[in-house]
Structure formats: structure tokens, C-alpha cells
Write an enzyme that holds these catalytic residues in place. Structure first.
Site, PDB file in Angstrom:
ATOM      1  CG  ASP A  46      -1.758   1.241   1.346  1.00 33.63           C
ATOM      2  OD1 ASP A  46      -2.923   1.179   0.915  1.00 33.63           O
ATOM      3  OD2 ASP A  46      -1.272   2.283   1.846  1.00 33.63           O
ATOM      4  CE1 TYR A  51       0.725   7.942   2.544  1.00 39.54           C
ATOM      5  CE2 TYR A  51       1.139   5.685   1.888  1.00 39.54           C
ATOM      6  CZ  TYR A  51       0.363   6.615   2.548  1.00 39.54           C
ATOM      7  OH  TYR A  51      -0.766   6.208   3.199  1.00 39.54           O
ATOM      8  CE  LYS A  76      -3.747   4.791   1.021  1.00 37.42           C
ATOM      9  NZ  LYS A  76      -2.309   4.510   1.011  1.00 37.42           N
ATOM     10  CG  HIS A 109      -4.709   9.868   0.688  1.00 36.95           C
ATOM     11  ND1 HIS A 109      -3.372   9.860   0.388  1.00 36.95           N
ATOM     12  CD2 HIS A 109      -4.789   9.371   1.951  1.00 36.95           C
ATOM     13  CE1 HIS A 109      -2.676   9.391   1.405  1.00 36.95           C
ATOM     14  NE2 HIS A 109      -3.516   9.089   2.364  1.00 36.95           N
ATOM     15  CE  LYS A 231       6.164   3.284   9.198  1.00 37.61           C
ATOM     16  NZ  LYS A 231       6.385   4.693   9.583  1.00 37.61           N
TER      17      LYS A 231
END
Length: 274
Positions: A46, A51, A76, A109, A231
Site C-alpha cells: 500500500d 508518500y 491513492k 485519499h 508498516k
């Protein structure tokens, strides 16, 4: 390799229930982290335009030698790219960075209600879905009111709603809305950035099972039906976070974790973030 369970989305696409997130991972650290995750058995990754690490994800995927169809890649759309034409252009940019022909899941998002563009954005998402450039479309951080508005203007129900979700913020009403409408609920910040890993309830359960507190929380997510994307950039933790299928929480343990809900947000409020 662990056998990760799957969920079948409302359009028939199959998604791993446990994946690997790369939020806040610098692009130059992303490829090694994703490579470690793929080696550990993760098949769902993901990322997001925000990011800034879509290139790193693509690099790791290509280097892995794993067939693309065996992977589930999510990205996203960022808020500044909402709108029909803007979303289509942003999707092209994301695919270019990933170095892929398609993604498996594309998400809006945030709803950013003050911008009032998510309905037009959703029409662009439907176009991408119809063209086969994404296998499924969904949303992130959408509340029932935002989802209701999409339902009034479109026949395409989001496949996924990715929301902040952990024992301290369990969002039961929103999860129930998703369930009733055939939307899979996916948890971001599933460990509350570590905020609850020292809670006596969690450490006590971990001790009984001989696992880490993080493994307990991830197991809780899986057993109550959430899709989850922990994560980490630490190889040992990356491996631990997918090693959650050798034990099971009983009803009393699930109830004890349920009792930790206190409406604790670690992130932003979707109703006010624009």
C-alpha cells in the site's frame, strides 16, 4: 511462507487481508523495505502519491521476480489532484512512477468536503475501472455522509474504505456501515503508532501466547474482519508482523481489546481536514 487469508471485494477481486504499508518511508528506503516484505511473504503493498515513494515500490516489485499478477498494489490520489480531469492525470503520473500498467486498487485519499470534488473524482475513478487500468476503486477516510453522497450519484459502490482503525479508535459505526454496504474496511495506523502496545491488556495477552504486543493487535484486526497494512522498515518487525497465523485470540481476549476503545485519533479528522 505464511498463508495470508484473503477478502473478496464487492466486484469479485480478491485482496490479501494483511499487507505492507509504506507511509512515511523515504523513497530511497522504500525499495529495501518492500523487498524485505516480499521476501517475508507479503503480497499486498500500500502506497500513495503523497508518500513520494511510488518509485521505490515499483523498483522493489521489479527486482523481486514475483509475477505481477501475484501481487496486489494499492495507491491513492492526493487531495490537490481531485476533480475529474485532474484525477486522470494524477493516475497516469502514479502509474509512471510505479512503472506498472495497472494497479489493483486506487483510493481517494481524503474526502476533503470543503473542496467538494470527490463526486467528480469518483467519476474519473469509474472510468479508470471500466478501462481496466485499476482492478478496484475505493476511498480512504470517508465517513457515512460522504459514502451516502457517492451512493446518491453513482451506482459503483467503493470496494474498500481505508480508515484510521486500532484498539483505541475502533470506529464501530463506520465499520458497520461499510459491512452493510458491502465495503471492505481497511485499517491504517493499525498499531496506533505504538501507543497501545504497552497497555496491560495487550502485554498480558501477548505473554500468554508467547508473541509480541504488535502481533496481538494485528491478530485482533484479522479476527474481527479488518484488512490491515502494518508498516515497518525493521526487518525483524516486518517478519513478525506477518507471523500472526500461529495463534488465535479467544472471545475473552477479543472482548478485553474491544474495551480499549476511547476514540483516540492519531491522525486527522476526515470531517474537518481539507
Amino acid at each position: 511462507m505464511p498463508s495470508v487469508p484473503t477478502v473478496t471485494l464487492n466486484n469479485g477481486v480478491v485482496m490479501p487481508q494483511l499487507g505492507f504499508g509504506v507511509f512515511q518511508v523515504p523513497d530511497d528506503e522504500t525499495a529495501p523495505a518492500v523487498s524485505e516484505a516480499l521476501a517475508a511473504g507479503y503480497r499486498s503493498i500500500d502506497t500513495a502519491a503523497l508518500y513520494g515513494n511510488e518509485r521505490g515500490v515499483g523498483e522493489a516489485v521489479r527486482a523481486s521476480g514475483i509475477a505481477r499478477e501475484e501481487l496486489f498494489i494499492t495507491t491513492k490520489l492526493w487531495n490537490s489532484d481531485q476533480g475529474h480531469d485532474e484525477a486522470l492525470a494524477a493516475f497516469d503520473a502514479s502509474l509512471d512512477k510505479l512503472g506498472m500498467d495497472y494497479v489493483d486498487l486506487y483510493l481517494i485519499h481524503w474526502p476533503t468536503p470543503a473542496r467538494d470534488k470527490y463526486v467528480d473524482t469518483w467519476r474519473a475513478f469509474e472510468k479508470l475501472l471500466a478501462e481496466g487500468r485499476t482492478r478496484a476503486i475505493g476511498v480512504s477516510n470517508f465517513q457515512p455522509a460522504h459514502l451516502d453522497r457517492l451512493a446518491q450519484t453513482s451506482d459503483t459502490v467503493p470496494a474498500v474504505n481505508q480508515i484510521e482503525l486500532h484498539p483505541g479508535l475502533q470506529q464501530r459505526e463506520l465499520r458497520e456501515y461499510d459491512r452493510a454496504h458491502g465495503i471492505a474496511t481497511e485499517a491504517w495506523s493499525p498499531l496506533a503508532q505504538g501507543a497501545l502496545l504497552k497497555a496491560d491488556t495487550v502485554t498480558g495477552i501477548a505473554g500468554r501466547h508467547g508473541v509480541t504486543p504488535a502481533q496481538v493487535v494485528l491478530r485482533w484486526h484479522l479476527q474481527i474482519g479488518n484488512v490491515v497494512i502494518p508498516k515497518s522498515v525493521t526487518p525483524e518487525r516486518i517478519r513478525q508482523n506477518i507471523d500472526v497465523f500461529g495463534f488465535e485470540l479467544d472471545e475473552s481476549e477479543l472482548a478485553a481489546i474491544d474495551a480499549l476503545d476511547e476514540g483516540m485519533r492519531t491522525g486527522l479528522d476526515p470531517d474537518t481536514f481539507n
